[in-house]
Design an enzyme around this catalytic site. Sequence first.
Site, PDB file in Angstrom:
ATOM      1  N   HIS A 162      40.504  41.443  49.777  1.00 15.07           N
ATOM      2  CA  HIS A 162      41.464  42.557  50.257  1.00 15.07           C
ATOM      3  C   HIS A 162      41.754  42.596  51.726  1.00 15.07           C
ATOM      4  O   HIS A 162      42.720  43.033  51.954  1.00 15.07           O
ATOM      5  CB  HIS A 162      40.530  43.958  50.010  1.00 15.07           C
ATOM      6  N   ASP A 215      33.064  40.405  33.008  1.00 18.08           N
ATOM      7  CA  ASP A 215      32.863  39.885  31.907  1.00 18.08           C
ATOM      8  C   ASP A 215      31.470  39.822  31.573  1.00 18.08           C
ATOM      9  O   ASP A 215      30.523  40.408  32.316  1.00 18.08           O
ATOM     10  CB  ASP A 215      33.113  38.183  31.762  1.00 18.08           C
ATOM     11  N   HIS A 253      37.124  37.170  39.124  1.00 20.64           N
ATOM     12  CA  HIS A 253      36.942  38.232  38.347  1.00 20.64           C
ATOM     13  C   HIS A 253      35.687  37.866  37.197  1.00 20.64           C
ATOM     14  O   HIS A 253      35.405  38.640  36.625  1.00 20.64           O
ATOM     15  CB  HIS A 253      38.302  38.746  37.515  1.00 20.64           C
ATOM     16  N   THR A 254      35.237  36.769  37.444  1.00 15.22           N
ATOM     17  CA  THR A 254      34.095  36.139  36.651  1.00 15.22           C
ATOM     18  C   THR A 254      32.912  37.054  36.957  1.00 15.22           C
ATOM     19  O   THR A 254      31.904  37.168  36.304  1.00 15.22           O
ATOM     20  CB  THR A 254      33.785  35.049  36.979  1.00 15.22           C
ATOM     21  N   ASP A 305      41.495  39.206  58.780  1.00 17.52           N
ATOM     22  CA  ASP A 305      41.118  39.464  60.158  1.00 17.52           C
ATOM     23  C   ASP A 305      40.301  40.606  60.358  1.00 17.52           C
ATOM     24  O   ASP A 305      40.243  41.392  61.337  1.00 17.52           O
ATOM     25  CB  ASP A 305      42.547  39.923  61.110  1.00 17.52           C
ATOM     26  N   SER A 363      40.530  43.415  59.174  1.00 20.92           N
ATOM     27  CA  SER A 363      40.944  44.877  59.416  1.00 20.92           C
ATOM     28  C   SER A 363      40.494  45.848  58.271  1.00 20.92           C
ATOM     29  O   SER A 363      40.320  47.034  58.279  1.00 20.92           O
ATOM     30  CB  SER A 363      42.579  44.853  59.447  1.00 20.92           C
TER      31      SER A 363
END
Length: 317
Positions: A64, A242, A189-190, A72, A74
């Site tokens: 993200h 999962d 996403h594991t 950076d 942020s």
Amino acid sequence: MTSLVALFSLLVVLSASSPAANALSLNYYEKTCPDVELIVAEAVKSATMKDKTVPAALLRMHFHDCFIRGCDASVLLYSKGNNKAEKDGPANLSLHEFYVIENAKKEVEAKCPGVVSCADILAFAARDAVVLSGGPTWDVPKGRKDGRTSKASETIQLPAPTFNISQLQQSFSQRGLSMDDLVALSGGHTIGFSHCSSFQNRIRNFNATHDIDPAMHPSFAASLRSVCPINNKAKNAGATMDPSSTTFDNTYFKLILQGKALFSSDQALLTNPKTKDLVSKFASSKQSFEKAFVNSMIKMSSLNGGQEIRKDCRVVN
């Protein structure tokens, strides 16, 4: 050696393609803060021993961060006055474990004041999170700078769990990332957990014809409907990404092929021939997935446009 050469040529390309990018190197702190990675790894390990959700949280935090204004840090800035920061944007309200980075930064500052950026600490922590979950390790290129701007309104640019394949492709290509990177990085996403709101669209009122997404396995949909009832009041209701949600493996790709992935954006990887082939490849070879994941993480984490070394990750200097 060839992988190092490939890495350096990639970094040269990245810094050349973005005039604001800071050139990164593997030995950036060799003389100024040689123990920085050990300090960060220890902070991540000790937090993980107390709370097994830490690795997934740190990996997601790094994604993200990198997707908004580059890597950076942020995402670590707190809202101040009239400025609502990224961490308070809708897509980031479920980010957590910021204290792990803040604590690591304090320890690094005690040893090497004013030298190591929060952006680098977050990049190290994301790598350590993968390693602690049983995944691969890699040398993180170093020398990122911390940004001075953080706006909640910009988090709308993050790829959403409801995205289709063309929206995903556009989101990644805007950041210089390919379809290969999209599939490999989706493999993050594991590990982790999702709240009902991120997959609600697939289990009720999917479209005019189907209540449930027909691409979802019926028994899997039924189990999700039971943990996410219609008038769900439970703030933390949801499902693990999962079944082996604290282990970094290739189960995620096997689940996509079975119609048991949580997000529309996961299932969307089967709607394009190239991405579908990669899902099948990674489902059948953990080694292929890990190699691709490392390459794509290095590529993504090298997007940077910061300006300073923050003393405190929560506020600009």
